[in-house]
Design a protein around this motif. Sequence first.
Motif, mmCIF file in Angstrom:
data_model
loop_
_atom_site.group_PDB
_atom_site.id
_atom_site.type_symbol
_atom_site.label_atom_id
_atom_site.label_comp_id
_atom_site.label_asym_id
_atom_site.label_seq_id
_atom_site.Cartn_x
_atom_site.Cartn_y
_atom_site.Cartn_z
ATOM 1 N N THR A 400 0.844 -1.187 0.000
ATOM 2 C CA THR A 400 0.000 0.000 0.000
ATOM 3 C C THR A 400 0.884 1.243 0.000
ATOM 4 O O THR A 400 1.749 1.407 0.858
ATOM 5 C CB THR A 400 -0.914 0.003 1.239
ATOM 6 O OG1 THR A 400 -1.749 -1.160 1.200
ATOM 7 C CG2 THR A 400 -1.770 1.246 1.290
ATOM 8 N N SER A 402 1.198 5.664 -1.579
ATOM 9 C CA SER A 402 0.546 6.853 -2.109
ATOM 10 C C SER A 402 1.614 7.836 -2.572
ATOM 11 O O SER A 402 2.788 7.726 -2.209
ATOM 12 C CB SER A 402 -0.354 7.497 -1.043
ATOM 13 O OG SER A 402 0.384 7.777 0.136
ATOM 14 N N ALA A 424 -3.114 6.902 -4.939
ATOM 15 C CA ALA A 424 -2.794 5.890 -3.928
ATOM 16 C C ALA A 424 -3.158 4.538 -4.513
ATOM 17 O O ALA A 424 -4.002 4.441 -5.417
ATOM 18 C CB ALA A 424 -3.577 6.148 -2.639
ATOM 19 N N VAL A 431 -8.165 1.004 -1.794
ATOM 20 C CA VAL A 431 -7.815 2.138 -0.934
ATOM 21 C C VAL A 431 -9.062 2.599 -0.184
ATOM 22 O O VAL A 431 -10.094 2.868 -0.791
ATOM 23 C CB VAL A 431 -7.239 3.296 -1.769
ATOM 24 C CG1 VAL A 431 -7.019 4.527 -0.892
ATOM 25 C CG2 VAL A 431 -5.932 2.866 -2.445
ATOM 26 N N VAL A 434 -7.237 8.273 2.318
ATOM 27 C CA VAL A 434 -5.953 8.935 2.093
ATOM 28 C C VAL A 434 -5.932 10.167 2.984
ATOM 29 O O VAL A 434 -6.908 10.923 3.034
ATOM 30 C CB VAL A 434 -5.766 9.336 0.620
ATOM 31 C CG1 VAL A 434 -4.510 10.184 0.459
ATOM 32 C CG2 VAL A 434 -5.688 8.099 -0.270
ATOM 33 N N LEU A 448 -11.653 11.361 -2.119
ATOM 34 C CA LEU A 448 -11.263 10.278 -3.013
ATOM 35 C C LEU A 448 -12.087 10.319 -4.287
ATOM 36 O O LEU A 448 -13.305 10.561 -4.259
ATOM 37 C CB LEU A 448 -11.451 8.919 -2.329
ATOM 38 C CG LEU A 448 -10.594 8.652 -1.095
ATOM 39 C CD1 LEU A 448 -10.900 7.266 -0.531
ATOM 40 C CD2 LEU A 448 -9.113 8.768 -1.425
ATOM 41 N N TRP A 460 -6.845 11.147 -5.420
ATOM 42 C CA TRP A 460 -7.306 11.895 -4.248
ATOM 43 C C TRP A 460 -6.908 13.367 -4.390
ATOM 44 O O TRP A 460 -6.015 13.710 -5.162
ATOM 45 C CB TRP A 460 -6.713 11.313 -2.962
ATOM 46 C CG TRP A 460 -5.201 11.283 -2.947
ATOM 47 C CD1 TRP A 460 -4.392 10.242 -3.317
ATOM 48 C CD2 TRP A 460 -4.330 12.355 -2.570
ATOM 49 N NE1 TRP A 460 -3.070 10.598 -3.195
ATOM 50 C CE2 TRP A 460 -3.005 11.889 -2.729
ATOM 51 C CE3 TRP A 460 -4.533 13.650 -2.107
ATOM 52 C CZ2 TRP A 460 -1.903 12.672 -2.448
ATOM 53 C CZ3 TRP A 460 -3.432 14.450 -1.822
ATOM 54 C CH2 TRP A 460 -2.124 13.949 -1.992
ATOM 55 N N VAL A 475 1.802 12.530 2.679
ATOM 56 C CA VAL A 475 0.597 11.756 2.396
ATOM 57 C C VAL A 475 0.785 10.323 2.880
ATOM 58 O O VAL A 475 1.900 9.787 2.876
ATOM 59 C CB VAL A 475 0.260 11.781 0.885
ATOM 60 C CG1 VAL A 475 1.350 11.108 0.059
ATOM 61 C CG2 VAL A 475 -1.081 11.124 0.621
ATOM 62 N N ARG A 476 -0.321 9.727 3.302
ATOM 63 C CA ARG A 476 -0.323 8.307 3.646
ATOM 64 C C ARG A 476 -1.688 7.735 3.288
ATOM 65 O O ARG A 476 -2.707 8.435 3.295
ATOM 66 C CB ARG A 476 -0.026 8.096 5.132
ATOM 67 C CG ARG A 476 -1.121 8.586 6.076
ATOM 68 C CD ARG A 476 -0.731 8.389 7.533
ATOM 69 N NE ARG A 476 -1.835 8.782 8.432
ATOM 70 C CZ ARG A 476 -1.732 8.836 9.754
ATOM 71 N NH1 ARG A 476 -0.573 8.549 10.348
ATOM 72 N NH2 ARG A 476 -2.787 9.194 10.498
ATOM 73 N N ALA A 477 -1.708 6.454 2.951
ATOM 74 C CA ALA A 477 -2.955 5.787 2.564
ATOM 75 C C ALA A 477 -3.225 4.627 3.506
ATOM 76 O O ALA A 477 -2.305 4.009 4.050
ATOM 77 C CB ALA A 477 -2.854 5.280 1.129
ATOM 78 N N THR A 484 -2.387 0.841 7.362
ATOM 79 C CA THR A 484 -1.876 2.136 6.915
ATOM 80 C C THR A 484 -0.425 1.977 6.495
ATOM 81 O O THR A 484 0.368 1.330 7.191
ATOM 82 C CB THR A 484 -1.970 3.183 8.039
ATOM 83 O OG1 THR A 484 -3.348 3.332 8.416
ATOM 84 C CG2 THR A 484 -1.428 4.536 7.582
ATOM 85 N N TRP A 500 6.383 7.399 3.597
ATOM 86 C CA TRP A 500 5.449 8.463 3.250
ATOM 87 C C TRP A 500 6.112 9.401 2.249
ATOM 88 O O TRP A 500 7.236 9.864 2.456
ATOM 89 C CB TRP A 500 5.048 9.265 4.484
ATOM 90 C CG TRP A 500 4.286 8.471 5.521
ATOM 91 C CD1 TRP A 500 3.649 7.280 5.348
ATOM 92 C CD2 TRP A 500 4.093 8.842 6.895
ATOM 93 N NE1 TRP A 500 3.054 6.871 6.507
ATOM 94 C CE2 TRP A 500 3.308 7.815 7.482
ATOM 95 C CE3 TRP A 500 4.482 9.918 7.677
ATOM 96 C CZ2 TRP A 500 2.924 7.840 8.819
ATOM 97 C CZ3 TRP A 500 4.095 9.957 9.002
ATOM 98 C CH2 TRP A 500 3.320 8.929 9.565
#
Length: 508
Positions: A400, A402, A424, A431, A434, A448, A460, A475-477, A484, A500
């Motif tokens: 996962t 982004s 992402a 997903v 985000v 999203l 996003w 950013v993180r998804a 996460t 990230w």
Amino acid sequence: METRLRRPTAALIGVLSVGAALAAGHLVAAFVGINASPYLAVSNSMVDLSPPWLTEFGKQFGPEWDKKLLFAGIAVGIAGFAVAAGLLSRRSAVPGVVVAVVLGAVAVAAVLFRPDLGQLAVLAPLTTFVVGAAVFRWLHRLAMDAADGVDTTLDRRRFLITSGGVAAGFGLAAIAGQVLGTRVDIEASRRAVGPIVPDRPAPPVPATADFSSAGTPTFITPNSRFYRIDTALTVPRLRAEDWALRIHGLVDTELELDFADIAGRELVERVVTMTCVSNEVGGDLISTAAFTGVPMRELLAEAGVRPEAGQVYATSVDGWTTATPVADMMSEERGALLAIGMNGEPLPVEHGFPARVVVPGLYGYVSATKWVVDLELIRDGEKTFYWQDRGWAKEAPIKTQSRIDAPRAFQNLPAGKVTIAGVAWAQTVGVETVEVRVDGGVWRAAELAAEVNDQTWRMWRLVVDLPPGNHRAEVRATDASGHTQAEERVPPIPDGATGWHSILFTVS
């Protein structure tokens, strides 16, 4: 006084001899397999023997430039080798002939270890050796006569005319070899295939699936912009009418299929995001296309997979190999394909025409064999494959991740509302959310875009009001399983990067 050649003359002899040798080998390779060309064979061997860190460094220049840089580097190295051979032969031709033998032996070894070449391919490097040694002795003798002869003016003229003839001759031989070696008209074969129309098309991609107006990519990546990563220095030129796929090994019935067999079956279209394991955090080695083909599940079921089979060992026409878990190939949810179409047309040549494998949710090096010609069912771990032998992981589920696409790094924006946007991905899971934070503040949920399916990326965006100054966005998804993405930066080797993505920009 002992006769000795002038340094420029000696160096010229070395360069002309090696050039003639390589050109002759390239011409012969046009008839026995273009990859038998000594220059290409040595280049391919260098790719195969390169340490992982060097391979990853080359990939940062893109699929075209890394190969051009390799070719240029090898050309410079060979030129230096040729000059050195000439300079060592100012008194005698023996050192130059020894260099020709060494060059020929290296080329022979490189060809013998190519899995995509037959026994006759060795004729190309052998020609290289013979021509290189003969031309070197010939030019060296003429140059020595010019340096030591009675009528030096006539001897020098003869040497210059002969050198010019050799240069012209190897230039023509190289051009002829290139023309003959690429004489297969692949584009005519693609045109003859015509549009690829699925019997079971994928659901239409909604207009709300991307935020391209805010700076994200378009949801479907045009074929011309789809990322390309492979080890092929020369793209295989395999016509659809010459292609065949063998499915064998731990199966009840061995299958031999040609292009008409595949094209005549019920074709399924699937929209899939493909990701390269070499993608750095924030990298662009990820693209999405609508692939059309036959479900791998159906082909393997027809062959009858035996219970002890754990992997599908795939081989490309150029000898590249990988292994994919049988469970992933057979999974109805993943929907792996033997693809013959991409975005409504036959696969582009550089993306695997006539046929390739596409397995959603796995990094390309274990799921995306281009120019595939052989699928062998094997026990789990029975064989190692190309990238596994070079330190990469045996299994490679996509992590996962982004990325921020807008603003661009170090972009200067007007004060006020700023749109931060990107993509992402969490293939086969989907997903869920985000989040973005600016300048280390609180995490804020981004808007999203519409989800197409759980095997594709998701766009996003977030609008923020920022004061003048320098800013940093992160950013993180989080995927649909609740996972996460990890904050810790980890490089791609051996099973994909994490971390990230962040950018710096200015508001003024």
